[in-house]
Design a protein around this motif. Structure first.
Motif, PDB file in Angstrom:
ATOM      1  N   VAL A  69       0.738  -1.290  -0.083  1.00 34.54           N
ATOM      2  CA  VAL A  69      -0.085   0.056  -0.003  1.00 34.54           C
ATOM      3  C   VAL A  69       0.898   1.359  -0.107  1.00 34.54           C
ATOM      4  O   VAL A  69       0.303   2.283  -0.559  1.00 34.54           O
ATOM      5  N   LYS A  70       2.017   1.247   0.703  1.00 39.98           N
ATOM      6  CA  LYS A  70       3.071   2.373   0.564  1.00 39.98           C
ATOM      7  C   LYS A  70       3.518   2.583  -0.777  1.00 39.98           C
ATOM      8  O   LYS A  70       3.802   3.678  -1.446  1.00 39.98           O
ATOM      9  N   LYS A  71       3.845   1.444  -1.451  1.00 35.70           N
ATOM     10  CA  LYS A  71       4.502   1.481  -2.832  1.00 35.70           C
ATOM     11  C   LYS A  71       3.182   2.051  -3.923  1.00 35.70           C
ATOM     12  O   LYS A  71       3.513   3.095  -4.524  1.00 35.70           O
ATOM     13  N   LEU A  72       2.115   1.654  -3.651  1.00 36.77           N
ATOM     14  CA  LEU A  72       0.775   2.144  -4.255  1.00 36.77           C
ATOM     15  C   LEU A  72       0.786   3.568  -4.102  1.00 36.77           C
ATOM     16  O   LEU A  72       0.492   4.408  -4.987  1.00 36.77           O
ATOM     17  N   ALA A  73       0.696   3.931  -2.746  1.00 34.28           N
ATOM     18  CA  ALA A  73       0.480   5.348  -2.634  1.00 34.28           C
ATOM     19  C   ALA A  73       1.598   6.281  -3.271  1.00 34.28           C
ATOM     20  O   ALA A  73       1.305   7.498  -3.775  1.00 34.28           O
ATOM     21  N   ASN A  74       2.806   5.804  -3.007  1.00 35.56           N
ATOM     22  CA  ASN A  74       4.032   6.587  -3.722  1.00 35.56           C
ATOM     23  C   ASN A  74       3.811   6.880  -5.201  1.00 35.56           C
ATOM     24  O   ASN A  74       4.150   7.851  -5.643  1.00 35.56           O
ATOM     25  N   ASN A  75       3.251   5.866  -5.805  1.00 36.81           N
ATOM     26  CA  ASN A  75       2.960   5.871  -7.262  1.00 36.81           C
ATOM     27  C   ASN A  75       1.811   6.755  -7.553  1.00 36.81           C
ATOM     28  O   ASN A  75       1.721   7.706  -8.576  1.00 36.81           O
TER      29      ASN A  75
END
Length: 132
Positions: free
Chosen positions: A29-35
């Motif tokens: 979810v952190k990676k998704l949010a960063n994208n």
């Protein structure tokens, strides 16, 4: 409510029935949010997350794909005010090409865009209004 990026909070990514994102999917979810933050900065417009994490039962109920990226909090269905789904999808594809956001799934629908971080290229068009 954990702040994931400048503009995104963990709560926005929870299942629509109120079940939060399990801690084992926090990295996803952190990676998704960063994208999504890169996309937001590029278009300079707030992103509405219609659907992100879905637990198995909820995903089944709404007819989601059996091995959906939503199940691991790796996908989001989004809308951006002032932009058509086609424009949003085109921007995502451009950002992937430029290496600004992770390779993954981009799906175009009549009223939203699906974006996920599966790591491999996937494209589909479920819209009868727009071209991908």
């Amino acid at each position: 409510n954990m702040q994931l990026t400048k503009n995104f909070h963990l709560l926005e990514f929870g299942c629509k029935d109120g079940v939060g994102v399990p801690s084992k999917y926090l990295d996803n979810v952190k990676k998704l949010a960063n994208n999504l933050q890169v996309l937001r900065d590029e278009l300079n417009a707030p992103i509405t997350i219609n659907s992100a994490y879905r637990h198995t039962k909820y995903n089944k109920k709404i007819g989601g794909a059996k091995y959906s990226q939503h199940l691991t909090a790796s996908a989001s269905d989004i809308t951006i005010k002032g932009f058509t789904p086609e424009e949003v999808a085109e921007t995502i594809l451009e950002l992937i090409k430029e290496g600004e956001i992770s390779e993954g799934g981009v799906g175009l629908y009549n009223s939203f865009v699906h974006m996920d971080i599966r790591g491999t290229k996937a494209r589909w068009n479920n819209s009868n209004k727009y071209k991908l």
